[in-house]
Design an enzyme around this catalytic site. Structure first.
Site, short mmCIF file in Angstrom:
data_model
loop_
_atom_site.label_atom_id
_atom_site.label_comp_id
_atom_site.label_asym_id
_atom_site.label_seq_id
_atom_site.Cartn_x
_atom_site.Cartn_y
_atom_site.Cartn_z
N GLY A 27 -29.05 24.45 -6.75
CA GLY A 27 -28.99 25.13 -7.73
C GLY A 27 -28.48 24.45 -8.77
CG ASP A 139 -30.09 34.96 -13.13
OD1 ASP A 139 -30.93 35.05 -13.37
OD2 ASP A 139 -29.57 34.09 -12.18
P1 ADP Z 1 -26.37 28.08 -8.17
O1 ADP Z 1 -25.25 29.17 -8.34
O2 ADP Z 1 -26.41 26.20 -8.27
O3 ADP Z 1 -27.67 28.30 -9.08
P2 ADP Z 1 -27.29 29.36 -5.97
O4 ADP Z 1 -26.52 29.40 -5.55
O5 ADP Z 1 -29.11 29.96 -6.37
O6 ADP Z 1 -26.80 27.34 -6.87
O7 ADP Z 1 -28.51 28.22 -4.58
C1 ADP Z 1 -29.07 27.90 -4.72
C2 ADP Z 1 -30.32 27.37 -3.63
O8 ADP Z 1 -29.92 27.08 -2.44
C3 ADP Z 1 -30.47 29.05 -3.55
O9 ADP Z 1 -31.97 29.30 -4.81
C4 ADP Z 1 -30.94 28.40 -2.29
O10 ADP Z 1 -32.17 28.34 -1.37
C5 ADP Z 1 -30.47 27.56 -1.21
N1 ADP Z 1 -29.44 29.29 -1.12
C6 ADP Z 1 -27.96 29.43 -1.51
N2 ADP Z 1 -27.40 30.97 -1.37
C7 ADP Z 1 -28.02 30.71 0.54
C8 ADP Z 1 -28.07 31.42 1.84
N3 ADP Z 1 -26.16 32.39 1.67
N4 ADP Z 1 -28.64 30.84 2.23
C9 ADP Z 1 -29.95 30.28 2.93
N5 ADP Z 1 -29.40 29.88 1.66
C10 ADP Z 1 -28.76 29.39 0.31
#
Ligand code: ADP
Length: 688
Positions: A27, A139
């Site tokens: 992300g 969000d």
């Molecule tokens: P950021 O806070 O940097 O935006 P996220 O928490 O949104 O990061 O995580 C980035 C991506 O990683 C998510 O959009 C998803 O695709 C993957 N991801 C995050 N958490 C999980 C999880 N618990 N299980 C599987 N994939 C995950």
């Protein structure tokens, strides 16, 4: 304490308790990797954040962690463990293998009203719970809802959430979230009530589910804001009158006229075919103590049940919390409440601990995607081949699809005691500490056996899950300001104090924690080399063409791998020795054979090479840089200043039923809707 000591201890803690595999998402702030908690054998997602990169956004991580520690709900992703070093933060989370709801929507174009209802009920359930705990999410969007193994939704990304001190009815001022989902009062900079703004976002989300596109959309932010504040959108003709009405109630510009979550719980559209309001109370309330899990942990830790309970009750989000919550998750899935014995069946080179250490040698957690290739599932499958307690052939698919709303299936006896207990005549009663030595030996044998079959299952599932790892959302870009806080521990998680002093004198990362040792750089180069070389070895007849394209990408820009390609002339022998046996097999075997999944586009063709070449010929025209590894193309687009704006994979694969070639898509970085349009364009132009 010296920075490098803290750094080392934090990293040690991670590798001591987890195996770490491929990157499964990234992300604006984080890279997320698949991991496995060694003691329970459970898969987890490990969110890795570099403090330097976070800059001014560092407090958001603290907000996210604090919120997740206070939330425990069937539709909220669970936090298990937090590790902070001087340079990095690791959040160990419940693993959701089904990817983002966003990708599910775009893969299906749009969802039926019935399927939308299943998801909306879960979203309303999560939001009602989150609000009841005093939080506004702020969000909400389909990229922040992940799908778990039972096809249930889990809410993630609490970095922007708010918990007003005076309660949720108190007004907030900060404008945040993703513009397309933001409520009018929020983008107008007015004071707003968090829960009301969340309902608006839920309305936008509902529209996206039912229509497959956004109600308010424009490349120009000002135009987009104008559309949102006017609150006018077109209802496509396929929407039922009931859907039109509900959308209208949720996307009311005046927040006071907007429907509340409380009213959504039993709204006629939401309850249709269910005849019951949404169940929003937590089925896993915070602080609940499960006796079976305590008993198992007590035996494993050689402590009394009482002191184990006291330890768990501290909720330090350390290894104890993680072990307890993961055991509980196992139990809830009908798996035996068993921890892997201290000494595993295969003790030396393929023991989990050893595996963790090996992986560690080749991973650059904070920044190096390429290096991960060695520590990936290929590495894992090599480990599977050698290790007696993991065999892919023994894998039994798990997890039937959940009931709507995630409700327990009435026929599901998974919460009943595990069969192994009956087989072994062993039952985890509270008196277990008083079993005889013979009983204990029997228990241990029994657990080892159980562990063997469980691990087989777990590892095999990992392989299967690779197919459906999906895609990350866009986030506010990390601030470029690198502030002085980067090396300070900012999270007041008690688990920092619980680390054993396991620092190794000579193995610390350099001050500042950036993994930049010569050895690591060499490994990175080697990994790049092996990754790039695979393409060439893969299909001799395609070799020269692919080589040219991969070296220059679309823009003719020399890629960092270009030099490596040049060195290929040194011969393929070196490459063959560098490749793991499983990789060699993959090259020989051709494109992967996978089942139809929602992120796979079917073509009408049967020749994978032809499909690959069609895509390859189109990428330069679209200004897309790419690297090729076998039948997988890792594609990137760049912004004006050379910043990667979008990253995704396209993999040509063979489908079994129907027997045609498919293209698996996976977004890794960048705006979800821009990605959707770009990939649609590539596939349409490729005429596959
Ligand atoms: P950021 O806070 O940097 O935006 P996220 O928490 O949104 O990061 O995580 C980035 C991506 O990683 C998510 O959009 C998803 O695709 C993957 N991801 C995050 N958490 C999980 C999880 N618990 N299980 C599987 N994939 C995950």
């Amino acid at each position: 304490m010296p920075v490098e000591r803290t750094e080392q201890r934090g990293a040690d803690e991670l590798y001591k308790y987890y195996e770490i595999y491929d990157t499964i998402g990234s992300g604006g702030f984080a890279k997320v990797k698949l991991g496995r908690h060694i003691l329970t054998g459970e898969k987890v997602a490990i969110k890795i954040m570099n403090k330097k990169d976070l800059g001014d956004d560092l407090p958001r991580v603290k907000v996210e962690i604090d919120a997740m520690k206070n939330l425990s709900h069937q539709h909220v992703c669970r936090l298990y463990h937090v590790i902070e070093t001087s340079t990095q933060i690791f959040m160990v989370l419940e693993y959701c293998p089904g990817g983002e709801l966003f990708d599910y929507i775009i893969a299906k174009d749009r969802l039926s009203e019935e399927e939308t209802r299943v998801f909306l009920r879960q979203i309303v359930s999560a939001m009602a719970y989150v609000h009841s705990q005093g939080y506004a999410h702020r969000d909400l969007k389909p990229e922040n809802l992940l799908i778990d193994e039972n096809h249930n939704l889990k809410l993630i990304d609490f970095g922007l959430c708010a918990k007003p001190k005076g309660g949720l009815e108190f007004q907030l001022m900060t404008c945040c979230g993703s513009p397309a989902y933001a409520a009018p009062e929020l983008i107008q900079g007015k004071a707003y009530i968090g829960s009301e703004a969340d309902v608006w976002s839920m309305g936008v989300l509902l529209f996206a589910l039912l229509c497959g596109y956004l109600p308010f959309d424009d490349d120009n932010c000002m135009v987009l804001y104008r559309k949102i504040t006017r609150g006018k959108y077109d209802n496509p003709q396929w929407l039922s009158p009931g859907s039109v009405l509900l959308l209208n109630q949720m996307m009311q510009v005046d927040p006071k006229r907007r429907i509340s979550v409380r009213h959504l719980l039993d709204h006629p559209w939401v309850t249709k075919d269910y005849n019951s309001p949404v169940e929003w109370h937590s089925r896993q309330p915070l602080g609940h103590i499960d006796e079976d899990c305590i008993t198992e942990m007590a035996v494993n830790m050689k402590r009394s049940r009482q002191s184990t309970t006291a330890l768990v009750n501290e909720w330090r989000y350390d290894q104890t919390t993680a072990t307890y919550l993961l055991l509980l998750a196992k139990k809830q899935r009908g798996k035996p409440v068993r921890l892997r014995p201290e000494r595993t069946v295969c003790e030396d080179s393929c023991s989990p601990l050893h595996q963790g250490r090996q992986t560690r040698e080749v991973l650059h957690l904070s920044e190096d995607e390429d290096a991960v290739i060695v520590g990936s599932l290929d590495f894992c499958s090599e480990y599977i081949d050698d290790c007696p307690w993991v065999s892919v052939s023994q894998y039994t698919p798990q997890g039937a699809r959940g009931q709507p709303d995630g409700a327990a299936n009435p026929k599901d006896t998974r919460l009943a005691s595990p069969s192994v207990e009956r087989r072994c005549g062993y039952s985890p009663t509270p008196e277990r500490g008083r079993t005889t030595a013979q009983q204990q030996r029997q228990e241990r044998r029994c657990r080892e056996q159980e562990q063997i079959s469980e691990n087989k299952e777990n590892v095999a599932v990992q392989e299967r899950d690779v197919d459906i790892f999906v895609l990350p959302p866009p986030r506010t870009p990390a601030s470029s300001k690198k502030n002085a806080r980067a090396n300070k521990n900012v999270l007041t998680t008690p688990n920092q104090n619980t680390n054993a002093d396991g620092a190794k004198p000579n193995s610390g990362t350099p001050k500042g924690g950036v993994s930049a040792s010569t050895e690591q750089s060499q490994k990175k180069a080697e990994n790049n080399e092996s990754a790039n070389m695979e393409m060439l070895a893969f299909s001799p007849e395609r070799r020269s063409r692919s080589l040219d394209m991969a070296v220059t990408g679309s823009s003719g820009k020399k890629k960092k791998g270009g030099k490596v390609f040049g060195s290929l002339e040194r011969g393929l022998d070196k490459m063959i020795t560098m490749l793991t046996p499983s990789k060699r097999r993959a090259l020989r075997d051709g494109p992967r054979k996978i089942k139809v999944q929602y992120n796979v586009t079917l073509t009408s063709q049967t020749n994978p090479d032809q499909v690959l070449n069609q895509i390859l010929s189109i990428l330069p025209d679209k200004n897309i840089d790419f690297t090729q590894k076998g039948y997988t193309l890792k594609c990137r687009t760049y912004g004006d200043f050379g910043k990667v704006t979008m990253e995704f994979e396209l993999e040509v694969c063979l489908l079994q039923r129907p027997e045609v070639v498919g293209v698996r898509r996976q977004r890794l970085k960048g705006d979800a809707w821009v990605y959707k349009h770009l990939v649609e364009d590539i596939l349409a132009t490729s005429r596959i």
